[in-house]
Write an enzyme that holds these catalytic residues in place. Sequence first.
Site, mmCIF file in Angstrom:
data_model
loop_
_atom_site.group_PDB
_atom_site.id
_atom_site.type_symbol
_atom_site.label_atom_id
_atom_site.label_comp_id
_atom_site.label_asym_id
_atom_site.label_seq_id
_atom_site.Cartn_x
_atom_site.Cartn_y
_atom_site.Cartn_z
ATOM 1 N N ARG A 171 -37.890 -8.673 -27.706
ATOM 2 C CA ARG A 171 -38.897 -9.743 -27.717
ATOM 3 C C ARG A 171 -39.850 -9.637 -26.533
ATOM 4 O O ARG A 171 -41.072 -9.654 -26.717
ATOM 5 C CB ARG A 171 -38.212 -11.108 -27.713
ATOM 6 C CG ARG A 171 -37.298 -11.346 -28.903
ATOM 7 C CD ARG A 171 -36.848 -12.799 -28.983
ATOM 8 N NE ARG A 171 -35.721 -12.965 -29.892
ATOM 9 C CZ ARG A 171 -35.450 -14.092 -30.547
ATOM 10 N NH1 ARG A 171 -36.222 -15.154 -30.394
ATOM 11 N NH2 ARG A 171 -34.392 -14.179 -31.337
ATOM 12 N N ASP A 300 -27.455 -4.432 -38.570
ATOM 13 C CA ASP A 300 -28.706 -4.167 -39.269
ATOM 14 C C ASP A 300 -29.631 -3.171 -38.584
ATOM 15 O O ASP A 300 -30.011 -2.139 -39.157
ATOM 16 C CB ASP A 300 -29.448 -5.482 -39.537
ATOM 17 C CG ASP A 300 -29.581 -6.367 -38.302
ATOM 18 O OD1 ASP A 300 -29.059 -6.013 -37.224
ATOM 19 O OD2 ASP A 300 -30.211 -7.445 -38.417
ATOM 20 N N GLU A 474 -37.388 -11.388 -42.795
ATOM 21 C CA GLU A 474 -36.992 -10.099 -43.370
ATOM 22 C C GLU A 474 -37.551 -9.843 -44.772
ATOM 23 O O GLU A 474 -37.959 -8.715 -45.084
ATOM 24 C CB GLU A 474 -35.460 -9.983 -43.382
ATOM 25 C CG GLU A 474 -34.858 -9.658 -42.033
ATOM 26 C CD GLU A 474 -34.874 -10.820 -41.054
ATOM 27 O OE1 GLU A 474 -34.774 -10.595 -39.826
ATOM 28 O OE2 GLU A 474 -34.991 -11.979 -41.516
ATOM 29 N N THR A 561 -38.145 -4.060 -34.057
ATOM 30 C CA THR A 561 -37.408 -4.990 -34.914
ATOM 31 C C THR A 561 -37.870 -6.433 -34.749
ATOM 32 O O THR A 561 -37.448 -7.304 -35.501
ATOM 33 C CB THR A 561 -35.889 -4.869 -34.668
ATOM 34 O OG1 THR A 561 -35.172 -5.476 -35.750
ATOM 35 C CG2 THR A 561 -35.505 -5.513 -33.338
#
Length: 578
Positions: A171, A300, A474, A561
């Site tokens: 982030r 993931d 997602e 991501t």
Amino acid sequence: MDGSQMRQRKSSLTSPPTDSNDTTKAPGGIPSFKLFYGLIVLASVYVLFQLPLNRLTGLHTSETPLPGVRPGVVPTFTADVPRRDAVVDAFKHAWLAYERDAMGDDEYHPLSHSGSNLTKAGGIGYTVVDSIDTMLIMGLQDEYERARKWVQNHLSFDRDADFSTFETTIRVLGGLLAAYHLSEEDPIYLEKAKELGDRILPVFETPSGLPLSSVNLQRREGVPDRDNNGLVSTAEAATLQLEFRYLSLLTGEDTYWEKVEEVMAVLKAARLPHGLVPIFIDPESGRYRAASIRLGSRGDSYYEYLLKQYIQTNQTEGVYRELYDHAMTGIHDHLVQKSISGKLVYTAELNPQGHQNEQNWRLVPKQDHLVCFLGGSLMLGATTSGALVDRVSVPPLSHELSEQGKRDWLTGVELVKTCMTTHDTQTGLSAEIVHFRTPGDNVDDWSGRTDWYIKGSKPGTVPSLDARYILRPETVESLFLAFRLTGDTLYRDQGWAIFQAIEKHCRVATGGFASVKNVDQVPVEQEDKMETFLMSETLKYLYLLFSDASVTPLSEYVFNTEAHPFPIFVPSIRTGFS
């Protein structure tokens, strides 16, 4: 000197003087220049007959089109301006409320008009930094200037507290690096990114080189995960690489690259024969522990970053392609399933049973919303790792993909369909976790859905955590990728339906957006939290879905991501692992 004189002078330099009476001929009495041009024509005709018809017409007449595109659809890549601008308005509704009530705080609570930080020692600008590149992409200059000013004057990492290594990297470090690139290299962002990277580096000081789960940013110390016996989740260890490799490129300091590459070398050495990985690994020994194998939480982005590391360095590091291909085969062999009624493709989980020496695995038909990244990722992988040509068509043609590429494309398309099906709820929002029906499961589901169900979502009861929608990105991430790879506006329509559901059920009238406690209950009960990934990921991917395809094109960018775009590059560093 005029143009005719220039052309004449050039001609005199490149051609010998000629005599108008010159009758020089090639053998057979044919003037030499006529023979030359005749040969060119014959060669051109020959080449044209060797080319496949699709290169001339855009069609490949001998093959069946790949799934994922409706018959007769002409790819469309121009902006859908009304929908795109509606997403911008939603972003401003979220940002301006946060700025009004909680500027600089890590998290925002729109119902109570307040903010909070991750630690008592103070925050590190999660929401601000996570949102800046979205402002730059959307062209929100005024909002951007105020956010930049806060970063310059107030952002501090001198906090004597423990922060998640993974979350801080994806982030904050990722946000700073993307802002640096998109701001045309404003030095404030690289300065802050380097400082943060240096503060995080001590997490890699373990016997194996694997990172610890947390870091004390002031003390520059790695901190073990006390809740999981010091283990680190596989996804967290393997989802730092894009960020630190890009930081290495920008600073010229190899240590950032080497630390995260060593992590991948350890994970490669520890991998299991089927290419799948348990969700926990021991940073002391560098070995996996008996734990679930899944594509949801803690698993993931391990799989996501195998592909993205290969793409980030312009497909020059074959080790990541090999790891990715092996893992995708393992997913197909062991996790991909079909529902009993509608034959929906989904991925199950493998949970260990028994002792270490006599371990069995139980297949659980459970799929997190997090898994919905995989559909688009598989489609992207099919056109990169699975490509047989340098430039795959849009949409791709069957002969352009390897057998594995075609397999992954088909599974990706079907997973996107399944994830869209899970939006068939009372709100049109997808739950945090769904379970799929299996023969003899004796599940009595109130909703009437025959393929899948949500535990604890019956209206009028206390909802389970499974039933929440927390503004996750997602599914729209996969829709964005599917649209960019096919040009089929079906994916835009599906994304618009999700956006409308968010607007209807999550929007707070006074500003911001809130999570929903039960996607199957209307009217909804909102939860007082607006996750930072709403502005970083969900609204960004929706904006890009409706934008012109020249905005952050997939041929030039790879998204981390947290949806922070990094430019694709050819690396200058070469290490043993590469």
